[in-house]
Design an enzyme around this catalytic site. Structure first.
Site, short mmCIF file in Angstrom:
data_model
loop_
_atom_site.label_atom_id
_atom_site.label_comp_id
_atom_site.label_asym_id
_atom_site.label_seq_id
_atom_site.Cartn_x
_atom_site.Cartn_y
_atom_site.Cartn_z
N GLU A 127 83.94 45.31 22.67
CA GLU A 127 82.55 45.64 23.01
C GLU A 127 82.34 45.38 24.50
O GLU A 127 82.67 44.30 24.98
CB GLU A 127 81.58 44.80 22.18
CG GLU A 127 80.15 45.27 22.32
CD GLU A 127 79.19 44.49 21.42
OE1 GLU A 127 78.23 45.08 20.92
OE2 GLU A 127 79.41 43.27 21.22
N GLY A 267 80.36 34.05 23.12
CA GLY A 267 80.38 33.01 22.09
C GLY A 267 81.19 33.45 20.90
O GLY A 267 81.94 32.68 20.31
N ALA A 268 81.03 34.74 20.52
CA ALA A 268 81.76 35.29 19.39
C ALA A 268 81.59 36.80 19.41
O ALA A 268 80.79 37.35 20.17
CB ALA A 268 81.23 34.71 18.07
N MET A 269 82.37 37.49 18.55
CA MET A 269 82.31 38.94 18.46
C MET A 269 82.48 39.37 17.01
O MET A 269 83.39 38.91 16.33
CB MET A 269 83.40 39.58 19.33
CG MET A 269 83.48 41.09 19.21
SD MET A 269 81.93 41.91 19.71
CE MET A 269 82.10 43.46 18.84
N ASN A 271 83.71 41.66 15.11
CA ASN A 271 84.69 42.60 14.59
C ASN A 271 84.65 42.59 13.06
O ASN A 271 84.62 41.52 12.44
CB ASN A 271 86.09 42.21 15.05
CG ASN A 271 86.17 41.95 16.53
OD1 ASN A 271 85.76 42.76 17.34
ND2 ASN A 271 86.71 40.78 16.89
N GLU A 302 77.26 36.06 13.49
CA GLU A 302 78.32 37.06 13.34
C GLU A 302 78.44 37.55 11.91
O GLU A 302 78.72 38.73 11.67
CB GLU A 302 79.66 36.47 13.82
CG GLU A 302 79.65 35.95 15.24
CD GLU A 302 79.08 36.92 16.25
OE1 GLU A 302 79.36 38.13 16.14
OE2 GLU A 302 78.35 36.48 17.16
N HIS A 305 76.02 40.26 11.23
CA HIS A 305 76.44 41.55 11.81
C HIS A 305 77.29 42.38 10.86
O HIS A 305 77.41 43.60 11.05
CB HIS A 305 77.24 41.31 13.09
CG HIS A 305 76.43 41.21 14.34
ND1 HIS A 305 75.45 42.12 14.66
CD2 HIS A 305 76.47 40.31 15.36
CE1 HIS A 305 74.92 41.79 15.83
NE2 HIS A 305 75.51 40.69 16.27
N GLU A 324 71.53 42.79 17.99
CA GLU A 324 71.61 41.39 18.38
C GLU A 324 70.36 40.61 17.98
O GLU A 324 70.44 39.45 17.58
CB GLU A 324 71.87 41.28 19.88
CG GLU A 324 73.16 41.93 20.34
CD GLU A 324 74.40 41.37 19.64
OE1 GLU A 324 74.32 40.29 19.02
OE2 GLU A 324 75.45 42.03 19.70
#
Length: 852
Positions: A127, A267-269, A271, A302, A305, A324
């Site tokens: 991203e 901080g995080a993603m 996926n 996360e 998401h 977000e």
């Protein structure tokens, strides 16, 4: 960065004619330490035969391009960023063989060598637009497809992607190939590949639909002793149960892995099924409760998401905020209701909302629904508007339509649009249907306009102390003159035995410039009136004079943590807005922080002390003020409860302020073990943080830093060592750090971030004077030659804001007005935000110099 931009117009034109079915991506991670090879095979349809389009592929070289059985000459059809695809058929097969570069910036396919054991680790971060760095791809969120990865790596590695890891096929020479099953239809930016000798812990849970969901926790082997997997699994399971019930929709993927990876920028993603986290969330030494709580919020953010963003995805990046903001809102809700961190909304008010208000008062502020013309626009919109203001406004919307109606609408949205792409209107339709509210005006006022309102009470009382007038006044600034509807609480607090206790509250709608609160007429005025009690609304607040005096005098005595944080926030706002003297805020914090029970509030206040002392206090009073803060924090650390969170925080922040020999001696004794605070263990990262303060005070030179690194030759040790070297307050050390950061490229993204952030820490701000001109002369070169993330670190952190003088402001404005800045909106925005912080500091300093 030139040539890598993608405009919304280009993306719309491409998605109007093509529909992508699938990718098969073959990657070899073992051929070369700098370059990898791949084969990307794409099947896609075109609505008009004979049309031409392009596929994104950032490469070092393209070996071959085959489109529908015909070879295309790479020298003619590839420019290193895009591959032109001519004469399309109704059904197309494209195969691209190419080479890409392993990243050391945390963008694309990142390769990392662990200094502890020389093991090699890989992960992807795609991203916004970086899957094109690993394979040829139509890089835009609305061109969803299935992705099938085939990866060659060392046979002893862990190999993780979005699909469940298959059994490896041994191919000789210690290598193996993993053939992952195709994913569901997802966007390219949430695909993932993580590889290396990660240590893994496994668990499972049963989803609400009866599916067994395997769980994994991964980290580098050298950090395995510090990982707490059982706690991670416990919070993850709590989140699964909470979200599946809240959304009325089972978890949409087949497994859920969480991976802590090195050199991570965010901080995080999120996926899909393979979430990556920063290693800052692996605790090598004592950390504050604020950090522990933030890790839980991030885990739940996360996880949210997986539904909002991964299952249902935005059409284009103008709805990034919705991704977000929703995750930020529901992760805070889940933290408060499904974990031990029950005061999460206090944390949200202290941390997230202060970020939102700060961002919303910059010249670069924008509507929550931002106009995203191209990829450069979206890169800079990962900001306090997108995350924190958006989440605050969603909290306001929930208060307005009701949480049950809101969540039913969200569940309907998931069911209707699963595996598809949506726009904001698609969600609002569902919320309107469930709530019966028309959200068009709400959306227009809250989502399509920028700026923050201020709310203040105007009251009058009779001789018996009863209200004869109670109005709430709403104002806006001239640039954004929008008055919005607010759902908020009004709290009444009475002093009882030295404690301010809430003894009454109402919830009302506020709109327009004046709202008369008739419900309170005739009521006895309490000691403290707090508008926006419970923090439902997004607005700065002010108190009436009587309530303000009571609040400041009795701040420690406000029992409710959220109400207390609202007062802290108001005090900070008035300081930032140059309505109150900076040194008054400093003394308020020092007088009351010892009694503060919420860790994030303490952290926020201590960070605000740093800003106030180094930027807002007038220069001629700064030295004595910083010395006063340092000495006060030493006393607070020594008298705090042994082993308490406050003790740890006060001791850590002494290193931010210590300047006198006595104060530096205190730090030196603490880190050497000559002095001990009962309950505080000085090791790991905490030891480095103290050493960093000693470097600023020139008590830790290069040799001492090298010795410390030899004892902690880890990724964390290297990060802190780079920061400490850049923090040494001598002309020679500063110049060496400047050259390392701006002229060389050996530092990874983590080292650049860490070193540049400490560059501006000095014992004498005159050391930074020569870097005002140096910054202006090199800024354009940095933007043109570095990746977006690296350029952002350097241009933000190396700006010598501590000088806080008009000369720097004039030089900055000249660069902003340059033709280059005018042609690069994201570059210009960075400079505009730097200048805005500087100008706010100059105004605050003028207030600080006013006579009482």
């Amino acid at each position: 960065m030139p040539g890598e931009n993608l405009t919304r117009q280009e993306a719309q034109a491409r998605s109007a004619i093509i529909d992508v079915d699938s990718y098969i991506v073959e990657v070899n991670l073992t051929q070369d330490p700098k370059v990898f090879s791949y084969v990307s095979t794409v099947r896609f349809a075109c609505s008009e035969e004979g049309q031409e389009t392009f596929i994104d592929a950032i490469t070092t070289s393209v070996e071959s391009i085959e489109l529908n059985g015909l070879d295309l000459d790479p020298s003619e059809y590839s420019d290193g960023t895009r591959i032109t695809l001519p004469n399309l058929k109704s059904e197309n097969v494209l195969t691209v063989k190419a080479n890409g570069v392993f990243s050391n910036s945390g963008e694309g396919l990142h390769r990392f060598v662990d200094p502890v054991d020389n093991e090699v680790y890989f992960y992807t971060q795609f991203e916004v637009p970086d899957s094109r760095r690993m394979f040829a791809v139509f890089e835009q969120p609305d061109l969803k497809a299935s992705f099938e990865f085939k990866v060659i790596g060392n046979q002893d590695w862990q190999m993780i992607s979005n699909s469940t890891t298959p059994k490896p096929v041994l191919i000789g020479d210690g290598l193996a190939r993993w053939d992952f099953a195709p994913t569901p239809r997802i966007s390219s930016y949430i695909t993932a590949l993580v590889a290396g000798p990660y240590t893994v812990w496994r668990d499972e849970l049963t989803s609400s639909n009866g599916q067994i969901v395997p769980l994994g926790v991964f980290c580098r082997s050298s950090l395995a002793t510090f990982m707490d997997p059982e706690y991670i699994f416990d919070k993850t399971k709590a989140g699964f149960t909470y979200f599946e019930n809240l959304f009325d929709y089972p978890y949409p993927f087949e497994k859920y892995d969480q991976l802590w990876v090195p050199d991570f920028n965010a901080g995080a993603m999120e996926n899909a099924g393979a979430v990556t986290f920063t290693e800052s969330y692996i605790f090598r030494s004592a950390v504050t409760d604020a950090v522990k709580e933030r890790r839980v919020v991030t885990i739940l953010h996360e996880l949210a998401h997986m539904w909002f963003g991964d299952l249902v995805t935005m059409v284009w990046w103008n709805d990034l905020w919705l991704n977000e903001s929703f995750a930020e809102y529901v992760s805070t809700l889940a933290t408060a209701e499904a974990t031990e961190w029950t005061e999460a909304w206090t944390t949200f008010a202290s941390l997230e909302k202060s970020w939102a208000y700060r961002q919303d008062q910059l010249p670069s502020t924008h509507p929550i629904v931002a106009e995203i013309a191209d990829l450069e626009d979206v890169q800079v919109n990962f900001d306090g508007i997108t995350y924190a203001k958006g989440a605050s406004v969603l909290k306001q919307l929930v208060a307005w339509v009701g949480q049950d109606s809101f969540m039913r609408g969200v569940g309907n949205y998931f069911k209707k649009h699963q595996w598809k792409n949506t726009e904001l209107r698609d969600l609002l339709v569902e919320l309107e249907a469930e709530s019966g509210r028309d959200l068009k005006e709400w959306s227009s006022l809250w989502l399509e306009t920028a700026g923050v309102n201020t709310l203040r009470p105007e009251i009058e009382v009779d001789e018996d102390g009863r209200f004869t007038k109670f109005d709430i006044i709403q104002t806006a600034i001239a640039d954004y003159p929008y008055l919005r509807p607010h759902r908020l609480g009004v709290g009444m607090f009475q002093l009882v035995g030295g404690r301010l206790e809430r003894n009454g509250e109402i919830e009302i709608d506020v709109a327009g410039p004046i709202t008369s609160v008739s419900q309170l007429l005739g009521e006895v005025k309490p000691d403290l009136i707090l508008i926006n009690d419970k923090d439902l609304a997004y607005a700065k607040i002010r108190l009436d004079d009587g309530s303000w005096a009571v609040a400041l005098e009795n701040l420690s005595g406000i029992s409710d943590s959220l109400a207390r944080t609202m007062i802290w926030s108001a005090a900070w706002d008035t300081t930032r807005d140059a309505e109150a003297k900076p040194r008054d805020f400093i003394q308020l914090v020092l007088d009351h922080i010892a009694s503060e029970t919420e860790s994030t509030t303490v952290t926020t206040l201590l960070r605000q002390l740093v800003t106030t002392a180094t930027l807002y206090v007038a220069e001629d009073r700064r030295t004595e003020t910083i010395e006063h803060i340092a000495q006060s924090l030493i006393e607070l650390a020594e008298t705090a409860e042994a082993g308490s969170d406050n003790q740890l925080q006060f001791a850590k922040f002494v290193a931010q302020f210590a300047t006198t020999d006595k104060q530096l001696d205190w730090l030196d004794a603490l880190v050497s073990g000559q002095k001990a605070l009962t309950g505080l263990t000085v090791n790991g990262d905490l030891r480095w943080e103290i050493l960093l303060g000693l470097a600023v005070g020139n008590r830790a030179d290069q040799d001492r830093i090298a010795t410390e690194l030899a004892h902690d030759n880890t990724a964390n040790g290297k990060k802190f060592a780079a920061a400490a070297l850049a923090a040494i307050s001598t002309p020679v050390a500063k110049l060496e750090a400047w050259v390392e950061l701006t002229e060389r490229t050996e530092y990874s993204n983590t080292l650049i971030s860490s070193a540049s952030a400490s560059f501006g820490r000095v014992s004498d701000i005159t050391l930074l004077e020569i870097y005002a001109d140096k910054y202006m002369s090199i800024a354009q070169k940095i933007w043109e030659e570095r990746s977006y993330q690296i350029a952002s670190y350097l241009l933000t952190n190396l700006y010598p804001i501590a000088l806080a003088n008009k000369s720097l402001a004039e030089k900055t404005q000249k660069l902003i007005d340059s033709s280059f800045a005018q042609s690069k909106p994201a570059f210009r925005r960075t400079l505009v935000e730097n200048l805005a912080g500087l100008e706010r500091g100059i105004k605050a300093q003028a207030k600080d110099q006013e006579e009482n």
